[in-house]
Write a protein that holds these residues in place. Structure first.
Motif, PDB file in Angstrom:
ATOM      1  N   ILE A 136       0.912  -1.003   0.188  1.00  0.00           N
ATOM      2  CA  ILE A 136      -0.029   0.212  -0.090  1.00  0.00           C
ATOM      3  C   ILE A 136       1.025   1.246   0.089  1.00  0.00           C
ATOM      4  N   ALA A 137       0.593   2.355  -0.759  1.00  0.00           N
ATOM      5  CA  ALA A 137       1.128   3.600  -0.852  1.00  0.00           C
ATOM      6  C   ALA A 137       0.257   4.780  -0.999  1.00  0.00           C
ATOM      7  N   SER A 138       0.355   5.563  -0.437  1.00  0.00           N
ATOM      8  CA  SER A 138      -0.427   6.923  -0.560  1.00  0.00           C
ATOM      9  C   SER A 138       0.178   7.642  -1.723  1.00  0.00           C
ATOM     10  N   TYR A 139      -0.773   8.055  -2.314  1.00  0.00           N
ATOM     11  CA  TYR A 139      -0.663   9.375  -3.281  1.00  0.00           C
ATOM     12  C   TYR A 139      -0.557  10.459  -2.625  1.00  0.00           C
ATOM     13  N   SER A 140       0.712  11.066  -2.624  1.00  0.00           N
ATOM     14  CA  SER A 140       0.976  12.384  -1.969  1.00  0.00           C
ATOM     15  C   SER A 140       1.562  13.396  -3.006  1.00  0.00           C
ATOM     16  N   LEU A 141       1.442  14.577  -2.607  1.00  0.00           N
ATOM     17  CA  LEU A 141       2.039  15.810  -3.223  1.00  0.00           C
ATOM     18  C   LEU A 141       3.494  15.924  -2.966  1.00  0.00           C
ATOM     19  N   THR A 142       3.909  15.432  -1.718  1.00  0.00           N
ATOM     20  CA  THR A 142       5.443  15.513  -1.415  1.00  0.00           C
ATOM     21  C   THR A 142       5.609  14.363  -0.170  1.00  0.00           C
ATOM     22  N   TYR A 143       7.037  14.240  -0.007  1.00  0.00           N
ATOM     23  CA  TYR A 143       7.471  13.357   1.115  1.00  0.00           C
ATOM     24  C   TYR A 143       7.046  13.496   2.512  1.00  0.00           C
ATOM     25  N   GLY A 144       7.052  14.872   2.777  1.00  0.00           N
ATOM     26  CA  GLY A 144       6.665  15.136   4.358  1.00  0.00           C
ATOM     27  C   GLY A 144       5.233  14.943   4.642  1.00  0.00           C
ATOM     28  N   ARG A 145       4.293  14.707   3.827  1.00  0.00           N
ATOM     29  CA  ARG A 145       2.958  14.916   4.084  1.00  0.00           C
ATOM     30  C   ARG A 145       2.482  13.195   4.453  1.00  0.00           C
ATOM     31  N   VAL A 146       3.542  12.368   4.436  1.00  0.00           N
ATOM     32  CA  VAL A 146       2.998  11.036   4.936  1.00  0.00           C
ATOM     33  C   VAL A 146       3.964  10.852   6.102  1.00  0.00           C
ATOM     34  N   GLN A 147       3.673   9.953   6.886  1.00  0.00           N
ATOM     35  CA  GLN A 147       4.371   9.253   8.059  1.00  0.00           C
ATOM     36  C   GLN A 147       5.691   8.918   7.744  1.00  0.00           C
ATOM     37  N   GLU A 174       6.905   8.788  -9.464  1.00  0.00           N
ATOM     38  CA  GLU A 174       8.091   8.160  -8.392  1.00  0.00           C
ATOM     39  C   GLU A 174       7.440   7.480  -7.453  1.00  0.00           C
ATOM     40  N   ILE A 175       8.006   6.388  -6.966  1.00  0.00           N
ATOM     41  CA  ILE A 175       7.810   5.558  -5.756  1.00  0.00           C
ATOM     42  C   ILE A 175       8.934   5.920  -4.662  1.00  0.00           C
ATOM     43  N   ALA A 176       8.307   6.281  -3.398  1.00  0.00           N
ATOM     44  CA  ALA A 176       9.576   6.485  -2.466  1.00  0.00           C
ATOM     45  C   ALA A 176       9.169   6.256  -1.154  1.00  0.00           C
ATOM     46  N   ILE A 177       9.882   6.638  -0.274  1.00  0.00           N
ATOM     47  CA  ILE A 177       9.616   6.154   1.142  1.00  0.00           C
ATOM     48  C   ILE A 177      10.107   7.628   1.803  1.00  0.00           C
ATOM     49  N   ASN A 178       9.410   7.955   2.694  1.00  0.00           N
ATOM     50  CA  ASN A 178       9.706   9.204   3.636  1.00  0.00           C
ATOM     51  C   ASN A 178      10.754   8.991   4.500  1.00  0.00           C
ATOM     52  N   GLY A 179      11.862   9.162   4.196  1.00  0.00           N
ATOM     53  CA  GLY A 179      12.891   8.730   5.260  1.00  0.00           C
ATOM     54  C   GLY A 179      13.714   7.509   4.920  1.00  0.00           C
ATOM     55  N   GLY A 180      13.151   6.994   3.844  1.00  0.00           N
ATOM     56  CA  GLY A 180      13.754   5.683   3.811  1.00  0.00           C
ATOM     57  C   GLY A 180      13.834   5.302   2.198  1.00  0.00           C
ATOM     58  N   ASN A 181      14.301   4.042   1.913  1.00  0.00           N
ATOM     59  CA  ASN A 181      14.928   3.853   0.486  1.00  0.00           C
ATOM     60  C   ASN A 181      13.837   2.728   0.037  1.00  0.00           C
ATOM     61  N   ALA A 182      12.967   3.038  -0.969  1.00  0.00           N
ATOM     62  CA  ALA A 182      12.039   2.404  -1.716  1.00  0.00           C
ATOM     63  C   ALA A 182      12.487   1.383  -2.541  1.00  0.00           C
ATOM     64  N   ALA A 183      13.474   1.540  -3.045  1.00  0.00           N
ATOM     65  CA  ALA A 183      14.083   0.527  -4.243  1.00  0.00           C
ATOM     66  C   ALA A 183      14.420  -0.660  -3.288  1.00  0.00           C
ATOM     67  N   GLN A 184      14.951  -0.494  -2.151  1.00  0.00           N
ATOM     68  CA  GLN A 184      15.404  -1.629  -1.234  1.00  0.00           C
ATOM     69  C   GLN A 184      14.239  -2.238  -0.778  1.00  0.00           C
TER      70      GLN A 184
END
Length: 255
Positions: A205-216, A231-241
């Motif tokens: 599950i991934a949230s569609y967000s306008l920027t990184y800091g708007r999710v936990q 892009e697929i990302a993690i706030n403060g983490g590494n999505a590819a890993q």
């Protein structure tokens, strides 16, 4: 002042030799290292790096790019001119997306007079491409250095597709933060989902967000990145890993 950018998969050592060759041919060039951290032989990632940066440079800039798994084979060595910017490198598609973003392209096959007297079979970056860039930087025209050609290798980023409940695309680039950049354009994502809507990628599950800091913190998200692609990302983490994504696989986003 001539600006010369460098993009390679060399990591270290080898770019210094290329710069040394150019310094012997051109007075006071300004070198800008776009990146030397491309994975070995990863032409698509290097093409994306050029595509997303070179159009910001001023007229007259020379872009020297060497990601060349075919070095020493029969592939051509070329200069591409687009709207008075120049791209120098191997004829493997690497240069074409960025050049076409800037303008109509003219392609020239580099002639022997632009090469060092002794040419290594494994380091054309130093022995062919750097001298060609040095000649351009010292005021020579592409026509002085090579012959125009009509046939050359082309590369594109593929076409993303959408259905009612799925987006289909391809991974183009994984940046140093582990953000997974796809070829799905921003408009396609915006038409597909609303901000804060929950989407699914590789069963997560991934949230569609306008920027990184708007999710936990450590939350997976999907957003439009600065390059204009999904892009697929993690706030403060590494999505590819976390998603075990390497290279350039096909990717699917689901509702």
């Amino acid at each position: 002042m001539k600006i010369i950018t460098l993009t390679t998969d060399f990591k270290d050592l080898y770019p210094a030799s290329m710069k040394a060759v150019i310094l012997n041919m051109c007075e006071e060039p300004t070198f800008i290292d776009l990146t030397h951290d491309i994975n070995q032989g990863d032409i698509l990632s290097a093409a994306f790096a050029l595509y997303t940066t070179t159009h910001f440079f001023p007229s007259g800039t020379i872009h020297l790019a060497v990601v060349d798994p075919g070095v020493g084979t029969g592939r051509k060595v070329i200069i591409v001119r687009a709207a008075n910017q120049y791209f120098v490198g191997p004829d493997n598609g690497l240069l074409i997306p960025a050049a076409r973003r800037i303008g109509d392209v003219e392609v020239f096959e580099i002639g022997e007079k632009a090469m060092l007297d002794k040419i290594s079979n494994t380091f054309h970056g130093r022995d062919i491409f750097a001298p060609a860039a040095g000649l351009l930087a010292s005021g020579h025209e592409a026509e002085d250095i090579g012959q125009p050609i009509e046939t050359f290798e082309k590369l594109n980023f593929g076409k993303a597709n959408a259905s009612v409940d799925k987006l289909y695309g391809k991974v183009l680039y994984i940046d140093s933060f582990g953000n997974v950049i796809t070829n799905i354009p921003a408009k396609m994502l915006e038409d597909f989902a609303r901000p804060a809507e929950k989407l699914v990628v590789k069963g997560n599950i991934a949230s569609y967000s306008l920027t990184y800091g708007r999710v936990q913190k450590n939350e997976l998200l999907i957003l439009t990145g600065s390059h204009g692609f999904l892009e697929i990302a993690i706030n403060g983490g590494n999505a590819a890993q976390r998603l075990d994504i390497t290279g350039h696989p096909e990717i699917r986003i689901e509702k």
